[in-house]
Design an enzyme around this catalytic site. Structure first.
Site, PDB file in Angstrom:
ATOM      1  N   SER A 134     -24.883  31.511 -32.880  1.00 22.56           N
ATOM      2  CA  SER A 134     -25.480  30.780 -33.721  1.00 22.56           C
ATOM      3  C   SER A 134     -26.592  30.165 -33.198  1.00 22.56           C
ATOM      4  CB  SER A 134     -24.362  29.520 -34.275  1.00 22.56           C
ATOM      5  OG  SER A 134     -24.805  28.651 -35.220  1.00 22.56           O
ATOM      6  N   GLY A 159     -28.365  27.976 -34.816  1.00 19.67           N
ATOM      7  CA  GLY A 159     -28.792  26.901 -35.817  1.00 19.67           C
ATOM      8  C   GLY A 159     -29.543  27.086 -36.891  1.00 19.67           C
ATOM      9  N   ALA A 160     -30.802  26.381 -37.190  1.00 24.53           N
ATOM     10  CA  ALA A 160     -31.771  26.641 -38.229  1.00 24.53           C
ATOM     11  C   ALA A 160     -32.217  27.919 -38.278  1.00 24.53           C
ATOM     12  CB  ALA A 160     -32.712  25.463 -38.462  1.00 24.53           C
ATOM     13  N   GLY A 176     -30.845  30.962 -37.402  1.00 27.92           N
ATOM     14  CA  GLY A 176     -30.005  31.856 -37.854  1.00 27.92           C
ATOM     15  C   GLY A 176     -28.818  32.404 -37.016  1.00 27.92           C
ATOM     16  N   GLY A 235     -21.510  25.990 -39.637  1.00 29.45           N
ATOM     17  CA  GLY A 235     -20.911  27.172 -38.544  1.00 29.45           C
ATOM     18  C   GLY A 235     -19.689  27.699 -39.376  1.00 29.45           C
ATOM     19  N   ASP A 236     -18.859  26.985 -39.840  1.00 32.28           N
ATOM     20  CA  ASP A 236     -17.801  27.394 -40.432  1.00 32.28           C
ATOM     21  C   ASP A 236     -17.797  28.223 -41.685  1.00 32.28           C
ATOM     22  OD1 ASP A 236     -16.423  25.446 -38.693  1.00 32.28           O
ATOM     23  OD2 ASP A 236     -16.479  23.886 -40.196  1.00 32.28           O
TER      24      ASP A 236
END
Length: 309
Positions: A217, A219-220, A222, A248-249
């Site tokens: 992950s 974050g913003a 992708g 994230g879930d």
């Protein structure tokens, strides 16, 4: 049936305030409560996508009863939580309406006894018999062995059930050695695991530690995925403001639903990023804006190929 495991369940409470200022008294403009913990968030999103979901983990005390009462209203979700003598934790998200920023406060969770851990393992192995995939998510409550996820991964593999691991620290280090099908760390968790702050290098290093597929992950920015078949990067069309709790879930739910639907990896990643972004846009922690998701899923840029692993 998709099985999600949340050993450290929670009651997620979201407060909205006009502006969050340290050392000040605040008037809360809105309060929402939802069953929480990473695996319960994953299960709620999977159910919203039309999948049959069973959620398991631990629950206890008045907070645990509140979690279970709200689960009864979640269509498509079966409650298989194991009762414990301790009290389920609460997590508090304070959303600043002016900036859109969120401040998160997480309680540690109840102390789990050896007998309660044994009861969970027995129930888990029974649930695996009818599972098409399993997600092992989140932190470990006090009393649960640090190698718990490694044990649960080996049990899933023995039952030929694909397993996704989403945790951090030593539980991730031990769990990845048990060879899960997918791990989904963020960049900080990857760096702690591998010592590398370069996501490309860190994902390769994480695969060498045992995971079949590593989905990082960013974050913003992708997701980055790598496995024996290829390497792909999925990026949202734009940055969006909002509450990132549960984003994230939702990405995990996208990956799991794509797995059981046998989607190719680019489509799984596009779904995961669209769901994650739509969760940031939702005013409530751990839920997603369906109209935003439907608009975004065709806009996710996925680059890479099946020969670049």
């Amino acid at each position: 049936m998709i099985l999600t495991v949340t050993l450290n369940t929670a009651l997620d409470i979201t407060y909205r305030v006009r502006s969050l200022r340290p050392h000040s008294s605040h008037r809360v403009t809105e309060v929402t409560e939802r069953p929480g913990g990473k695996g319960l968030n994953v299960g709620r999103v999977l159910a919203a996508l039309g999948h049959e979901v069973t959620v398991t983990g631990f629950t206890g005390g008045a907070t645990g009863r509140a979690v279970q009462d709200q689960l009864t209203d979640t269509a498509g979700t079966v409650d298989a939580l194991i009762p414990v003598t301790g009290s389920t934790r609460r997590t508090i998200a304070v959303v600043d309406a002016t900036t859109g920023d969120t401040t998160q406060l997480n309680e540690p969770g109840p102390e789990i006894t050896p007998a309660e851990w044994a009861a969970f393992q027995e129930a888990y192995e029974h649930l695996l018999r009818s599972a098409s995939a399993v997600a092992l998510c989140g932190s470990l409550p006090p009393g649960v062995p640090v190698g718990a996820y490694a044990h649960l991964i080996r049990a899933a593999r023995a039952s030929a059930v694909p397993v996704l691991l989403d945790t951090s620290g030593e539980p991730l280090r031990r769990g990845i050695a048990a060879r899960p099908d997918i791990v989904k760390p963020n960049t900080d968790e990857l760096a702690e695991l591998t010592g590398s702050h370069d996501p490309s290098q860190a994902t390769r290093d994480a695969r060498r530690r045992g995971a079949h597929t590593v989905v990082a992950s960013l974050g913003a920015e992708g997701l980055l995925a790598v496995n024996a078949d290829g390497r792909w990067r999925a990026t949202p069309p734009r940055r969006v403001p909002g509450n990132p709790t549960g984003a994230g879930d939702s990405a995990v739910a996208g990956l799991l639903s794509g797995l059981v639907e046998h989607l190719p990896w680019p489509d799984r990643l596009a779904r995961a990023v669209a769901l994650s972004t739509a969760t940031v846009l939702s005013p409530v922690a751990g839920e997603f804006d369906r109209s935003a998701y439907e608009a975004l899923v065709g806009q996710i840029a996925v680059t890479g190929d099946a020969t670049a692993a």
